[in-house]
Enzyme design. Structure first.
Site, PDB file in Angstrom:
ATOM      1  N   CYS A 106      13.094  11.814   6.121  1.00  0.00           N
ATOM      2  CA  CYS A 106      13.157  11.379   7.527  1.00  0.00           C
ATOM      3  C   CYS A 106      14.505  11.759   8.107  1.00  0.00           C
ATOM      4  O   CYS A 106      14.657  11.937   9.306  1.00  0.00           O
ATOM      5  CB  CYS A 106      13.019   9.876   7.619  1.00  0.00           C
ATOM      6  SG  CYS A 106      11.519   9.301   6.900  1.00  0.00           S
ATOM      7  N   GLU A 159       9.086  16.843  14.851  1.00  0.00           N
ATOM      8  CA  GLU A 159       9.402  16.724  13.425  1.00  0.00           C
ATOM      9  C   GLU A 159       8.445  17.603  12.611  1.00  0.00           C
ATOM     10  O   GLU A 159       7.234  17.475  12.741  1.00  0.00           O
ATOM     11  CB  GLU A 159       9.287  15.264  12.977  1.00  0.00           C
ATOM     12  CG  GLU A 159       9.817  15.047  11.587  1.00  0.00           C
ATOM     13  CD  GLU A 159       9.821  13.596  11.149  1.00  0.00           C
ATOM     14  OE1 GLU A 159      10.745  13.196  10.438  1.00  0.00           O
ATOM     15  OE2 GLU A 159       8.893  12.851  11.528  1.00  0.00           O
ATOM     16  N   GLU A 163      10.085   2.633  10.528  1.00  0.00           N
ATOM     17  CA  GLU A 163      11.038   3.731  10.361  1.00  0.00           C
ATOM     18  C   GLU A 163      10.217   5.007  10.430  1.00  0.00           C
ATOM     19  O   GLU A 163       9.470   5.322   9.511  1.00  0.00           O
ATOM     20  CB  GLU A 163      11.777   3.569   9.036  1.00  0.00           C
ATOM     21  CG  GLU A 163      13.068   4.341   9.000  1.00  0.00           C
ATOM     22  CD  GLU A 163      12.834   5.794   8.671  1.00  0.00           C
ATOM     23  OE1 GLU A 163      12.670   6.611   9.610  1.00  0.00           O
ATOM     24  OE2 GLU A 163      12.812   6.112   7.475  1.00  0.00           O
ATOM     25  N   LYS A 179       0.848  -1.207   0.000  1.00  0.00           N
ATOM     26  CA  LYS A 179       0.000   0.000   0.000  1.00  0.00           C
ATOM     27  C   LYS A 179       0.882   1.256   0.000  1.00  0.00           C
ATOM     28  O   LYS A 179       1.503   1.588   0.996  1.00  0.00           O
ATOM     29  CB  LYS A 179      -0.937   0.059   1.199  1.00  0.00           C
ATOM     30  CG  LYS A 179      -1.950   1.191   1.015  1.00  0.00           C
ATOM     31  CD  LYS A 179      -2.580   1.667   2.286  1.00  0.00           C
ATOM     32  CE  LYS A 179      -2.034   2.948   2.858  1.00  0.00           C
ATOM     33  NZ  LYS A 179      -1.966   4.140   2.007  1.00  0.00           N
TER      34      LYS A 179
HETATM   35  C1  UN1 Z   1      13.786   8.844   4.144  1.00  0.00           C
HETATM   36  O1  UN1 Z   1      13.714  10.056   4.157  1.00  0.00           O
HETATM   37  O2  UN1 Z   1      12.910   8.151   4.686  1.00  0.00           O
HETATM   38  O3  UN1 Z   1      19.568   9.096   3.362  1.00  0.00           O
HETATM   39  C2  UN1 Z   1      14.797   8.094   3.400  1.00  0.00           C
HETATM   40  C3  UN1 Z   1      18.749   9.657   2.661  1.00  0.00           C
HETATM   41  C4  UN1 Z   1      18.049   8.888   1.561  1.00  0.00           C
HETATM   42  C5  UN1 Z   1      16.925   8.108   2.136  1.00  0.00           C
HETATM   43  C6  UN1 Z   1      15.984   8.884   2.996  1.00  0.00           C
HETATM   44  N1  UN1 Z   1      18.990   8.031   0.903  1.00  0.00           N
HETATM   45  O4  UN1 Z   1      18.459  10.825   2.817  1.00  0.00           O
END
Ligand code: UN1
Length: 484
Positions: free
Chosen positions: A280, A377, A246, A173
């Site tokens: 992230c 965040e 994550e 999904k």
């Molecule tokens: C994410 O934002 O969930 O290291 C992944 C990084 C990318 C992956 C980010 N290669 O910023």
């Protein structure tokens, strides 16, 4: 306006819900297509197909499964530019970054295809004579992959590639903000020869299908990337399934008094405003030594003011739009909150009045570590600068947040660097590099409220397989471990 369908049991099918939703181009706020607003019935159907496909797929020798993964890699390479253009249209990131996103998918399919001829277990001596001990990896069964919009090709691939090489069947999904990228990716998997029922794509909203994706009895594992809130919901509702989460971070770059400030400047700009702050791993705090803070702030503000906002397809654009209206409101909410909390706004702080979900790159200084702008965040281009007097204070502030995904320190001092490596509570620490830029053959994930598990690299294989321990006693008599 084209209506796109779910992919279940090797066929493109409409949802019995008969409902659809739109996906918007965030730079111009125009729909790019209609998608199935699926219901629990779609999940039920997908689980049935995944169940039917499991035996044959899990019994297919891994090197044979790998041949399909290599094909997927090749097709991704062939379609790299068109996929990247689609990403820009549906998600908004600038074209160069979109190419990087597709490249990450190419890399992970290649890496995991290589695992087809490894998938190592291990052997070890027994404590008894004439007894052999080993481990093997087994497929889990049906797995649920729930992915975000910020890396609409790469993150699904981080999950699909290891799940496939390990012989699982999949319910996928994607985010309701990027269903078309997911559909194009699935078309490639299908073209490469993934057998029917092995990968099933169901589009829609967490509010209507999330629960069944999480607590369906036949689903054995869940891999989720997204918000802490949803992560907690999954943990509560998944029962005893294997879970990998994550959930992002409040990542900091520490800049020490001896740092190469030009280098740190590039790292902060890239980490804070690359992908419009929607990673992230994005840099949302700069923790800087008071001795160099004013100089660095001036450098940073000057450079930030030169950044150009616009469509990700234009060569002149540095920063694309945010994903949707809510994201603009969120960045604006935190800007106003920062002002109320007494932080000093150095630049930015407003949405653009033109069409599209644009928000100015925004920098606050005089931020106190406990302020909400420095704790929560934001997932937008809003950066907080916090001043410190020494390395211990820097690390304490760096750690004094709920999450722990990425981190970074700029210094020429080996002692500072090793202190950061040893003391920062995060899944990733960079030395003299930004908080973003993870490579797919290394583990990716975090500590505390960032969640559990590690994706990518060999640890990605652990997420999608289980270990069986084998004891073979060829002594011809009953031998008792531990002497009885
Ligand atoms: C994410 O934002 O969930 O290291 C992944 C990084 C990318 C992956 C980010 N290669 O910023």
């Amino acid at each position: 306006m084209k209506t796109y369908k779910n992919f279940i049991g090797g066929k493109w099918v409409s949802s019995p819900s008969k409902k659809t939703f739109h996906s918007l181009d965030p730079a111009i706020e125009k729909s790019i297509g209609k998608f199935q607003d699926s219901s629990e019935l779609d999940i039920e159907l997908a689980v049935k197909e995944a169940e039917k496909a499991f035996l044959s797929w899990s019994e297919t020798p891994a090197p044979k499964r790998a041949e399909i993964l290599f094909k997927i890699r090749d097709l991704l390479k062939e379609n790299k530019e068109s996929l990247a253009r689609l990403e820009v249209k549906e998600m908004g990131k600038v074209y160069k970054e979109a190419l990087g996103d597709v490249q990450e998918a190419i890399d992970i399919f290649e890496y995991m295809a290589g695992e087809g001829r490894r998938l190592f277990g291990f052997t070890t001596p027994s404590e008894l004579k004439n007894k052999f001990c080993a481990t093997i990896r087994r497929s889990l069964g049906i797995v649920s992959l729930i992915t975000p919009w910020n890396f609409p090709i790469a993150i699904p691939s981080w999950k699909l590639a290891p799940a496939l090489i390990c012989g699982n069947t999949i319910i996928f999904k994607p985010s309701s903000d990027t269903p078309l990228c997911a559909i194009e990716l699935i078309k490639i998997l299908n073209q490469a020869g993934i057998p029917k029922g092995v990968v099933n794509l169901v589009t829609g909203f967490g509010s209507s299908i999330g629960t069944s994706l999480i607590n369906h009895q036949k689903i054995r594992a869940i891999s989720f990337t997204g918000s802490v809130e949803t992560g907690k919901f999954i943990t509560k509702n998944a029962g005893l399934k294997k879970i990998s989460l994550e959930l992002g971070g409040k990542n900091a770059i520490i800049v020490m008094e001896d740092a190469n400030l030009e280098l740190a400047l590039e790292g902060v700009l890239w980490g804070a405003f690359g992908t419009t702050g929607q990673r992230c791993t994005a840099t949302s705090r700069v923790i800087i030594h008071a001795k160099v803070a004013t100089k660095f702030e001036n450098m940073l503000v000057n450079a930030t003011k030169k950044l150009k906002l616009g469509s990700g397809l234009l060569k002149t654009t540095d920063i694309g739009p945010l994903i949707n209206k809510k994201a603009v409101e969120k960045s604006d909410y935190y800007t106003n909150l920062g002002l109320k909390e007494g932080a000093k706004l150095l630049t930015g702080g407003k949405p653009l009045s033109s069409k599209g979900f644009f928000y100015q790159p925004t920098i606050f200084t005089n931020v106190k570590p406990e302020m909400r702008i420095a704790q929560e965040e934001i997932f937008g281009p809003v950066l907080s600068i916090i001043k410190i007097k020494n390395i211990d204070e820097a690390i304490e502030i760096c750690n004094n947040i709920k999450q722990g995904l990425s981190s970074s320190i700029y210094t020429e001092n080996m002692r500072y660097a090793f202190k950061a490596i040893n003391k920062i509570e995060a899944g990733i620490t960079y030395i003299n590099s930004s908080t973003i830029g993870a490579e797919i053959h290394l583990p990716f994930g975090g500590v505390k409220e960032t969640g559990s598990g590690r994706e990518a690299g060999i640890e990605g294989i652990n997420e999608f397989s289980e270990t069986k321990t084998i004891y073979i006693d060829y002594s011809g008599k009953l031998q008792k471990a531990q002497g009885g």
